[in-house]
Design an enzyme around this catalytic site. Structure first.
Site, PDB file in Angstrom:
ATOM      1  N   ASP A  49       0.826  -1.207   0.000  1.00  0.00           N
ATOM      2  CA  ASP A  49       0.000   0.000   0.000  1.00  0.00           C
ATOM      3  C   ASP A  49       0.864   1.262   0.000  1.00  0.00           C
ATOM      4  O   ASP A  49       0.346   2.377  -0.121  1.00  0.00           O
ATOM      5  CB  ASP A  49      -0.995   0.007   1.155  1.00  0.00           C
ATOM      6  N   SER A  50       2.182   1.084   0.049  1.00  0.00           N
ATOM      7  CA  SER A  50       3.105   2.201  -0.186  1.00  0.00           C
ATOM      8  C   SER A  50       2.903   2.796  -1.568  1.00  0.00           C
ATOM      9  O   SER A  50       3.335   3.926  -1.827  1.00  0.00           O
ATOM     10  CB  SER A  50       4.557   1.725  -0.032  1.00  0.00           C
ATOM     11  N   ASP A  88      -1.007  -6.147  -0.415  1.00  0.00           N
ATOM     12  CA  ASP A  88      -1.453  -5.570   0.851  1.00  0.00           C
ATOM     13  C   ASP A  88      -2.963  -5.399   0.881  1.00  0.00           C
ATOM     14  O   ASP A  88      -3.576  -4.973  -0.117  1.00  0.00           O
ATOM     15  CB  ASP A  88      -0.818  -4.187   1.049  1.00  0.00           C
ATOM     16  N   LYS A 118      -1.240  -9.459   2.623  1.00  0.00           N
ATOM     17  CA  LYS A 118      -0.538  -9.022   3.830  1.00  0.00           C
ATOM     18  C   LYS A 118      -1.433  -8.057   4.584  1.00  0.00           C
ATOM     19  O   LYS A 118      -2.083  -7.207   3.977  1.00  0.00           O
ATOM     20  CB  LYS A 118       0.794  -8.348   3.491  1.00  0.00           C
ATOM     21  N   GLU A 120      -1.569  -5.615   8.373  1.00  0.00           N
ATOM     22  CA  GLU A 120      -0.848  -5.117   9.537  1.00  0.00           C
ATOM     23  C   GLU A 120      -1.426  -5.765  10.790  1.00  0.00           C
ATOM     24  O   GLU A 120      -2.633  -5.716  11.020  1.00  0.00           O
ATOM     25  CB  GLU A 120      -0.926  -3.595   9.598  1.00  0.00           C
ATOM     26  N   GLU A 187       8.989  -4.178  10.685  1.00  0.00           N
ATOM     27  CA  GLU A 187       9.399  -2.867  10.178  1.00  0.00           C
ATOM     28  C   GLU A 187       9.755  -1.905  11.306  1.00  0.00           C
ATOM     29  O   GLU A 187       9.031  -1.777  12.296  1.00  0.00           O
ATOM     30  CB  GLU A 187       8.284  -2.235   9.331  1.00  0.00           C
TER      31      GLU A 187
END
Length: 273
Positions: A49-50, A88, A118, A120, A187
């Site tokens: 999502d970056s 993501d 993925k 969080e 991270e």
């Protein structure tokens, strides 16, 4: 291409079995041409999502949508053949409840063809991870600095640098592992915490601003290629693409303004009958 000569794409078993072995190589990818270039060099391509920040110009990934992730995921799948592709799950697509998480994860996998999602892994996430894994969705966890939580943490700040934070990050990593995550991104945490997590969980860890002892490493491609004036401390810049692209554009502009482009080689001529 026949089935006999097709390149075999890596599977979740390949990634999970890398624990304690050769480090996994992972980079972000958001489009087909880039995925094609990276494919032979990477074990994992992460459609992160970056993309919201490095491609779409958002300040944080919070504004990224399902449609954006699916669009970029489809492109990366078209451009790659052998790398394991993870997409993501964007902010708001999995936090509410496990059923919503499954509906959105299933949509991502069906519409992109990716091998995993993925998410969080905050304190709430273990239930969602278990729910997804039980229903056939491979899940990569993500602990430590969680970019989707920047509005709570007050920015992109390293995590696990005091005893309370360390305990929380360790607990989240163990919970993700126990829920069935096949790998965990760590991270922005202190090196010794990343080392400890890597030792204590049975699945591979993939570091970004963590430790060289992790079972793999990931970077945002545009960061490591020098697209931006500023990058996080944990980024190593491998090329100055910002300058290179600028030089190319400058040369092109000069040729256009001097009427040197297009030239003979780039111009169509009338064919003789």
């Amino acid at each position: 291409m026949s089935k006999q000569t097709q390149t075999r794409r890596k599977t979740v078993k390949d990634i999970a079995s890398a624990k304690g072995g050769d480090p996994l190589v992972c980079l972000t990818a958001y489009d087909a041409p880039t995925a094609s270039i990276l494919d032979e060099h990477c074990d994992v391509l992460l459609v992160g999502d970056s993309v919201g920040m490095v491609v779409h110009g958002l300040d944080t990934p919070v504004g990224v949508t399902m449609e954006m992730m699916i669009l970029h995921g489809q492109a990366v799948m078209r451009g790659s053949e052998q790398a394991f592709v993870v997409v993501d799950m964007p902010f708001g697509s999995y936090e509410t409840n496990a059923d919503t998480a499954f509906e959105n994860a299933a949509r991502i996998m069906k519409e992109t063809g990716c091998q995993a999602v993925k998410l969080e892994s905050g304190a709430y996430a273990a239930h969602q991870i278990a729910h997804l894994v039980e229903r056939g969705v491979p899940v990569m966890g993500h602990v430590g600095l969680r970019p989707q939580a920047v509005n709570v943490t007050g920015g992109f700040k390293a995590q696990g640098r005091n005893s309370d934070e360390r305990a929380r990050v360790m607990e989240e990593a163990k919970a993700a592992e126990q829920a069935g995550a096949f790998a965990i991104v760590i991270e922005g945490v202190a090196e010794d915490l990343a080392d400890e997590i890597t030792r204590q969980v049975s699945c591979p860890t993939i570091g970004i601003g963590a430790s060289a002892s992790c079972d793999g490493q990931v970077l945002v491609l545009q960061d490591m290629l020098g697209y931006f004036d500023w990058t996080p401390k944990f980024v190593r810049t491998y090329h100055d693409m910002r300058t290179e692209i600028g030089k190319a554009a400058q040369s092109y502009a000069a040729d256009v303004r001097a009427r040197r482009f297009p030239g003979e080689a780039e111009t169509y001529k009338l064919r003789k009958q």
